[in-house]
Design a protein around this motif. Structure first.
Motif, PDB file in Angstrom:
ATOM      1  N   ASN A   1       0.836  -1.210   0.000  1.00  0.00           N
ATOM      2  CA  ASN A   1       0.000   0.000   0.000  1.00  0.00           C
ATOM      3  C   ASN A   1       0.871   1.260   0.000  1.00  0.00           C
ATOM      4  OD1 ASN A   1      -1.159  -2.331   1.186  1.00  0.00           O
ATOM      5  ND2 ASN A   1      -2.916  -1.134   1.847  1.00  0.00           N
ATOM      6  N   VAL A   2       1.876   1.286   0.889  1.00  0.00           N
ATOM      7  CA  VAL A   2       2.705   2.485   1.008  1.00  0.00           C
ATOM      8  C   VAL A   2       3.495   2.708  -0.277  1.00  0.00           C
ATOM      9  CG1 VAL A   2       4.646   3.520   2.225  1.00  0.00           C
ATOM     10  CG2 VAL A   2       2.857   2.344   3.519  1.00  0.00           C
ATOM     11  N   ASN A   3       4.128   1.670  -0.776  1.00  0.00           N
ATOM     12  CA  ASN A   3       4.951   1.844  -1.980  1.00  0.00           C
ATOM     13  C   ASN A   3       4.133   2.238  -3.202  1.00  0.00           C
ATOM     14  OD1 ASN A   3       7.962   1.261  -1.720  1.00  0.00           O
ATOM     15  ND2 ASN A   3       7.032  -0.309  -0.423  1.00  0.00           N
ATOM     16  N   SER A   4       2.979   1.596  -3.366  1.00  0.00           N
ATOM     17  CA  SER A   4       2.202   1.940  -4.559  1.00  0.00           C
ATOM     18  C   SER A   4       1.583   3.339  -4.419  1.00  0.00           C
ATOM     19  CB  SER A   4       1.134   0.880  -4.836  1.00  0.00           C
ATOM     20  OG  SER A   4       0.300   0.736  -3.712  1.00  0.00           O
ATOM     21  N   THR A   5       1.303   3.759  -3.178  1.00  0.00           N
ATOM     22  CA  THR A   5       0.787   5.120  -2.996  1.00  0.00           C
ATOM     23  C   THR A   5       1.865   6.159  -3.317  1.00  0.00           C
ATOM     24  OG1 THR A   5      -0.730   4.327  -1.296  1.00  0.00           O
ATOM     25  CG2 THR A   5      -0.366   6.687  -1.411  1.00  0.00           C
ATOM     26  N   ILE A   6       3.090   5.881  -2.884  1.00  0.00           N
ATOM     27  CA  ILE A   6       4.183   6.808  -3.218  1.00  0.00           C
ATOM     28  C   ILE A   6       4.288   6.963  -4.733  1.00  0.00           C
ATOM     29  CG2 ILE A   6       6.690   7.182  -3.183  1.00  0.00           C
ATOM     30  CD1 ILE A   6       6.752   5.766  -0.458  1.00  0.00           C
ATOM     31  N   LYS A   7       4.240   5.821  -5.435  1.00  0.00           N
ATOM     32  CA  LYS A   7       4.349   5.868  -6.893  1.00  0.00           C
ATOM     33  C   LYS A   7       3.188   6.645  -7.504  1.00  0.00           C
ATOM     34  CE  LYS A   7       4.293   2.604 -10.820  1.00  0.00           C
ATOM     35  NZ  LYS A   7       5.196   3.194 -11.800  1.00  0.00           N
ATOM     36  N   LYS A   8       1.986   6.332  -7.085  1.00  0.00           N
ATOM     37  CA  LYS A   8       0.814   6.963  -7.680  1.00  0.00           C
ATOM     38  C   LYS A   8       0.791   8.471  -7.410  1.00  0.00           C
ATOM     39  CE  LYS A   8      -4.115   6.801  -8.399  1.00  0.00           C
ATOM     40  NZ  LYS A   8      -3.903   7.162  -9.811  1.00  0.00           N
ATOM     41  N   VAL A   9       1.021   8.852  -6.157  1.00  0.00           N
ATOM     42  CA  VAL A   9       0.957  10.273  -5.798  1.00  0.00           C
ATOM     43  C   VAL A   9       2.049  11.056  -6.529  1.00  0.00           C
ATOM     44  CG1 VAL A   9       1.241  11.910  -3.890  1.00  0.00           C
ATOM     45  CG2 VAL A   9      -0.181   9.866  -3.595  1.00  0.00           C
ATOM     46  N   THR A  10       3.247  10.483  -6.578  1.00  0.00           N
ATOM     47  CA  THR A  10       4.363  11.147  -7.267  1.00  0.00           C
ATOM     48  C   THR A  10       4.011  11.417  -8.728  1.00  0.00           C
ATOM     49  OG1 THR A  10       5.940  10.029  -5.820  1.00  0.00           O
ATOM     50  CG2 THR A  10       6.803  10.942  -7.870  1.00  0.00           C
ATOM     51  N   GLU A  11       3.455  10.392  -9.381  1.00  0.00           N
ATOM     52  CA  GLU A  11       3.131  10.551 -10.801  1.00  0.00           C
ATOM     53  C   GLU A  11       1.917  11.463 -11.014  1.00  0.00           C
ATOM     54  OE1 GLU A  11       4.876   6.141 -12.035  1.00  0.00           O
ATOM     55  OE2 GLU A  11       2.717   6.501 -12.051  1.00  0.00           O
ATOM     56  N   ASP A  12       0.925  11.317 -10.159  1.00  0.00           N
ATOM     57  CA  ASP A  12      -0.299  12.109 -10.342  1.00  0.00           C
ATOM     58  C   ASP A  12      -0.062  13.606 -10.138  1.00  0.00           C
ATOM     59  OD1 ASP A  12      -1.720   9.921 -11.027  1.00  0.00           O
ATOM     60  OD2 ASP A  12      -2.961   9.817  -9.222  1.00  0.00           O
ATOM     61  N   TYR A  13       0.794  13.984  -9.195  1.00  0.00           N
ATOM     62  CA  TYR A  13       1.090  15.407  -9.014  1.00  0.00           C
ATOM     63  C   TYR A  13       1.663  15.981 -10.316  1.00  0.00           C
ATOM     64  CZ  TYR A  13       0.526  15.327  -3.870  1.00  0.00           C
ATOM     65  OH  TYR A  13       0.035  15.232  -2.597  1.00  0.00           O
ATOM     66  N   GLU A  14       2.560  15.234 -10.937  1.00  0.00           N
ATOM     67  CA  GLU A  14       3.196  15.725 -12.163  1.00  0.00           C
ATOM     68  C   GLU A  14       2.201  15.883 -13.308  1.00  0.00           C
ATOM     69  OE1 GLU A  14       6.243  16.887 -12.427  1.00  0.00           O
ATOM     70  OE2 GLU A  14       6.529  16.393 -10.304  1.00  0.00           O
ATOM     71  N   ARG A  15       1.203  15.014 -13.337  1.00  0.00           N
ATOM     72  CA  ARG A  15       0.214  15.079 -14.420  1.00  0.00           C
ATOM     73  C   ARG A  15      -0.964  15.964 -14.045  1.00  0.00           C
ATOM     74  NH1 ARG A  15      -1.934   9.569 -15.857  1.00  0.00           N
ATOM     75  NH2 ARG A  15      -1.887   9.262 -13.597  1.00  0.00           N
ATOM     76  N   MET A  16      -0.863  16.659 -12.934  1.00  0.00           N
ATOM     77  CA  MET A  16      -1.921  17.523 -12.406  1.00  0.00           C
ATOM     78  C   MET A  16      -3.196  16.735 -12.136  1.00  0.00           C
ATOM     79  SD  MET A  16      -1.457  21.128 -14.371  1.00  0.00           S
ATOM     80  CE  MET A  16      -1.066  22.217 -13.009  1.00  0.00           C
ATOM     81  N   LYS A  17      -3.037  15.455 -11.831  1.00  0.00           N
ATOM     82  CA  LYS A  17      -4.209  14.659 -11.451  1.00  0.00           C
ATOM     83  C   LYS A  17      -4.296  14.664  -9.932  1.00  0.00           C
ATOM     84  CE  LYS A  17      -5.959  11.988 -14.096  1.00  0.00           C
ATOM     85  NZ  LYS A  17      -6.579  11.007 -14.993  1.00  0.00           N
TER      86      LYS A  17
ATOM     87  N   PRO B   1       9.881  11.269  -0.972  1.00  0.00           N
ATOM     88  CA  PRO B   1       9.964   9.828  -0.726  1.00  0.00           C
ATOM     89  C   PRO B   1      10.103   9.015  -2.015  1.00  0.00           C
ATOM     90  CG  PRO B   1       7.734  10.639  -0.356  1.00  0.00           C
ATOM     91  CD  PRO B   1       8.594  11.832  -0.561  1.00  0.00           C
ATOM     92  N   GLN B   2      10.829   7.910  -1.905  1.00  0.00           N
ATOM     93  CA  GLN B   2      11.053   7.010  -3.044  1.00  0.00           C
ATOM     94  C   GLN B   2      10.328   5.695  -2.765  1.00  0.00           C
ATOM     95  OE1 GLN B   2      13.058   8.096  -5.736  1.00  0.00           O
ATOM     96  NE2 GLN B   2      12.811  10.010  -4.588  1.00  0.00           N
ATOM     97  N   TYR B   3       9.930   5.026  -3.838  1.00  0.00           N
ATOM     98  CA  TYR B   3       9.272   3.743  -3.615  1.00  0.00           C
ATOM     99  C   TYR B   3      10.175   2.603  -4.047  1.00  0.00           C
ATOM    100  CZ  TYR B   3       8.189   4.349  -8.576  1.00  0.00           C
ATOM    101  OH  TYR B   3       8.280   4.578  -9.912  1.00  0.00           O
ATOM    102  N   ASP B   4       9.873   1.439  -3.495  1.00  0.00           N
ATOM    103  CA  ASP B   4      10.648   0.234  -3.791  1.00  0.00           C
ATOM    104  C   ASP B   4       9.925  -0.529  -4.896  1.00  0.00           C
ATOM    105  OD1 ASP B   4      11.815  -2.241  -3.895  1.00  0.00           O
ATOM    106  OD2 ASP B   4      11.959  -2.485  -1.717  1.00  0.00           O
ATOM    107  N   GLU B   5      10.559  -0.577  -6.061  1.00  0.00           N
ATOM    108  CA  GLU B   5       9.949  -1.192  -7.246  1.00  0.00           C
ATOM    109  C   GLU B   5       9.488  -2.625  -6.977  1.00  0.00           C
ATOM    110  OE1 GLU B   5       8.637  -0.453 -10.961  1.00  0.00           O
ATOM    111  OE2 GLU B   5      10.258   0.880 -10.286  1.00  0.00           O
TER     112      GLU B   5
END
Length: 806
Positions: free
Chosen positions: A658-674, A734-738
RNA sequence: GCCGGUGUGGCGGAAUGGCAGACGCAUGGGACUUAAAAUCCCCCGCCUCACAAGGGCGUGCCGGUUCGAGUCCGGCCACCGGCACCA
């Protein structure tokens, strides 16, 4: 139980003060560091204060700015005031106060409101367009434009707002009325300063290919510039040496040109007046056309009127036939040559006109029925009745005709633009004075650069005079000055610049706002430009965005800035509508005041709702209950402090995914203005935390870091109370673990013939081939299939298994 | 007319061609409470069925491609924004 309640009104003030005192968000003049320049359109400090639209743009780029700082960039996120302008001046007139005083008060009010929302602006670089240290450079740029022949004065019909008593640019006239006040706009001939933006039409077009603007912005700019390719053709006037030149995008249809039309303002009429028997009739028509306001012109469409010019005929250069010349106001003097060749067979307007006045209609592109309507859908047609073009496809015909015209010296290839030059004078007080002196001997003479700034003088009355002159014209000791060139008696220009002047370059001043030697140092400009990300409203696409690109392209051409384009990336936010779905306005009584919302739910929840309410680029109605929901979410985040297990280390195994996938999603969504889905992911994570009932310090930490750009105050406060160390704003992102984005087992859907019939847990490592080989044999799947036979098996790893059965 | 955009529950909206409706709002029900507020839990597209299970239908409309379409293709419709006698 964690005893202390969440009190945004206290902690927000606290952290705003800490940010201020520690200069947390000031851009560093450390030119070795990688930079990032975030820009929002600087507000016009109106008396009404901030509305909920401002924070939508500001919060979005505040999220980006805060994230970039955490990623290690030297971030410039500045704020300033577009403070010249009519509303302030009108208020000053009404209340008998100096506009500068009104402006100062409004700016103070705006700054207080913005600080209350906790934006990470660099307030040490504030730019105020009404500050002489700033408008000095606006005047300086004007002198450069003048020096390069791009500023000129012309006697020309302008759009005159009857209520604002001011000339308007074409861009400021909407549906024939004043964009600002909605009053009638009439045409009035005045001596005006103009900027030759048309000279930059092609560069403004080409530049769009090099930048990352959202498509609708590019489309609107292209549309506004309105490039069209075609040819100019000369038609001889029978019995004279004169020719009548027209522009056409369809030279291939020249054989079908059965008459010509010139606009009522066309000089040919005056030139030929001695040989025109019905000149009286034509003059009456001219007068009639001149009386029509822009409003009437746009309303009274399609009813074709016109008068034939008696005694004058043109010769169609390809058929050699004499054709009549008409005068009609459907032909505009301001586009092309002010004259057209009419091809009624293939142009709707010409067809209607020909029908109304019984003019011949000839088909030159096959495929339509010209007795019924103009055949305009002719991009793929074949030429007929067209001499040497017969049988050719229109594309070939265009080319062949253009070459033929050029060889015969009858015409040439030509590109036209709809874009017009920019009317740059305003007959008003509250704007930058234009630094020009009019000398009877020397003409328009620029001030010396050393005489800048040319200060706005104090005046008694701010009102435009009845004759439509600027209030500055009434101050004789300011107006009457010696000519800077010859020293003889001369008069200052009394018009001022439009509000668009300051906003055309303010973002350059942010790079080095206190410089008194130049508008900014070369080093600062080289480092900070271009703006990496600019967000603003769609309403500025054809005004501010085009004007400022023009100024920047010009400054580039004269070697002042390195890159031609000022903005690398441009995005636009959707408008916030009232709760009833209508546009927010005082008259509709549906205005939401940010201060009231912050009083109720706090700035952090307010910021969050502005980002959560819907897709960033769409118009969305406000919903106060939705905003309260964001406050409830922050209450839950606050209460997570009760669940922190100090002894647990790292991420617990059941939350790691949950934590890792949230880091990934939030990081990407901010950049796409989502932002809406990023916040939804954070809510889901908090729900997971709450459901578990206990979290580790690292789990909490990850949440705070991800949430901090949206709702920074609460994150800083919890961070401090939990003893995580230095403030959040300086922490690394924060960074996520692939390897921890999915668990060992995943649930997949089992479909029979494309319909979901069951669920199955499978190892997430199972690949497509192996899955297709083994999964159909599992008990659960065999039960679903029953005694039918499997024709085909498709396994999409981690997603679903689909069995095609018979 | 031209150029953009958008059509998904009661509402705002989510969904790299792969479980439609995530997340939130509103409504309803329950717990706690003397009570209320706050908080927590549950339900929440439509139809069928006594109930459950099960089944059917469903992303503006009509068709197509595909094992599979909200998503891709073709053709429409509606709404929003911009431009417009621009030759």
């Amino acid at each position: 139980m964690y005893s202390q309640p969440y009190q945004p009104e206290i902690i927000e003030k606290k952290w705003q003060q800490i940010w201020d005192e520690s200069h947390a968000f000031e851009a560093k003049s450390d030119y070795a560091k990688p930079k990032y320049y975030c820009l929002i359109e600087f507000p016009y400090p109106s008396g009404a204060g901030l509305h909920v639209g401002h924070p939508r743009s500001n919060t979005a780029l505040d999220i980006i700015a805060r994230k970039r700082r955490m990623e290690g960039y030297n971030v410039l996120y500045p704020i300033g005031w577009d403070a010249f302008g009519l509303p302030t001046e009108n208020y000053a007139i009404q209340h008998h106060v100096h506009p500068a005083k009104v402006t100062r008060e409004n700016i103070d009010h705006f700054r207080r409101q913005l600080k209350r929302i906790g934006f990470s602006f660099d307030y040490s670089r504030e730019v105020d367009t009404t500050d002489p240290n700033c408008y000095r450079w606006t005047q300086w740029i004007f002198l450069k434009l003048f020096e390069h022949g791009l500023a000129y004065k012309a006697e020309m019909p302008i759009n005159w707002c009857t209520s604002c008593k001011v000339g308007l640019a074409n861009e400021e006239v909407v549906d024939g009325v004043c964009e600002r006040c909605g009053s009638e706009v009439v045409r009035k001939v005045k001596n005006q300063w103009m900027l030759r933006i048309t000279q930059y039409a092609q560069k403004l077009l080409d530049g769009l290919d090099t930048v990352d603007f959202i498509d609708r912005v590019k489309a609107q700019q292209r549309n506004w510039i309105g490039r069209s390719e075609g040819a100019e053709v000369d038609f001889a006037i029978e019995g004279s040496d004169t020719t009548l030149r027209v522009f056409t995008t369809r030279p291939d249809t020249l054989f079908g040109a059965t008459y010509m039309v010139i606009s009522p303002e066309h000089p040919l009429l005056h030139q030929m007046k001695d040989r025109i028997p019905n000149m009286d009739q034509l003059s009456a028509y001219q007068a009639e056309a001149a009386r029509k306001s822009d409003f009437e012109r746009t309303e009274l469409v399609h009813e074709k009127t016109g008068v034939a010019i008696d005694g004058v005929q043109a010769i169609n250069p390809v058929t050699g036939q004499a054709i009549p010349i008409w005068v009609s106001d459907y032909v505009l003097m301001s586009y092309g040559t002010g004259a057209i060749m009419a091809v009624p067979g293939h142009d709707t307007r010409d067809w209607e006109f020909a029908r109304a006045f019984n003019l011949p209609i000839v088909e030159v592109v096959a495929g339509g029925n010209i007795d019924e309507a103009a055949h305009t859908d002719i991009e793929e047609g074949i030429l007929v009745n067209s001499g040497f073009l017969n049988g050719l496809h229109v594309t070939e015909a265009k080319e062949k005709m253009t070459k033929w015209l050029e060889e015969k010296g009858l015409g040439e290839r030509k590109v036209n633009y709809k874009l017009r030059d920019w009317v740059f004078s305003r007959q008003r007080y509250w704007g930058e004075p234009i630094p020009i002196v009019h000398c009877p001997q020397c003409g328009a003479v620029p001030l010396k650069e050393s005489d800048l700034p040319l200060l706005l003088p104090e005046v008694e009355h701010y009102q435009t005079t009845e004759s439509g002159e600027s209030p500055l014209a009434a101050i004789s000791d300011w107006v009457n000055v010696p000519c800077p060139a010859c020293g003889g008696p001369a008069k200052r220009e009394t018009d001022t610049m439009p509000q668009w002047a300051g906003s055309s370059w303010y973002f350059l001043r942010y790079c080095d706002p206190h410089n008194d030697q130049a508008f900014a140092s070369q080093q600062a400009l080289d480092y900070w430009l271009p703006v990496d990300w600019y967000n603003g409203g769609m309403e500025h696409t054809t005004l501010h965005l085009l004007y400022s690109r023009f100024w920047h392209l010009f400054l580039h051409d004269i070697g002042q800035v390195k890159a031609p384009e000022p903005y690398q990336k441009r995005t636009s936010h959707g408008m916030i509508l009232g709760e009833n779905g209508e546009k927010m306005s005082k008259s509709r009584g549906n205005v939401i005041n940010p201060d009231d919302m912050i009083d109720e739910i706090g700035a952090d929840a307010f910021r969050m709702y502005e980002m959560f309410m819907g897709a960033f680029d769409q118009a969305i109605p406000w919903n106060t209950n939705g905003a309260r929901g964001c406050r409830r979410f922050l209450d839950r985040v606050w209460r997570l402090q009760d669940m922190v297990d100090d002894k647990a280390k790292g991420l617990s195994s059941d939350l790691a995914v949950n934590v890792n996938s949230t880091i990934k999603k939030v990081t990407e969504d901010y950049e796409r203005m989502k932002f809406n889905t990023a916040i939804a992911a954070l809510m889901t994570l908090v729900n997971d935390y709450t459901a578990k009932g206990s979290i580790t310090r690292d789990e909490f930490k990850a949440l705070l870091l991800l949430l901090s750009p949206v709702s920074p105050h609460i994150c800083e406060e919890i961070w401090q109370q939990q003893g995580y160390g230095d403030p959040v704003w300086g922490q690394p992102w924060p960074q996520y673990d692939e390897s921890k984005l999915v668990g060992d087992q995943v649930e997949i859907a089992v479909q029979i013939n494309g319909k979901v019939r069951g669920k199955l847990m499978v190892p997430s490592a199972l690949d497509k081939l192996e899955g297709e080989r083994t999964l159909p044999d599992s008990l659960a799947v065999r039960q679903l299939v029953g005694d039918r036979s499997v024709v085909k098996t498709i396994y999409v790893p981690g997603r679903l298994l689909n069995l095609v059965v018979k």
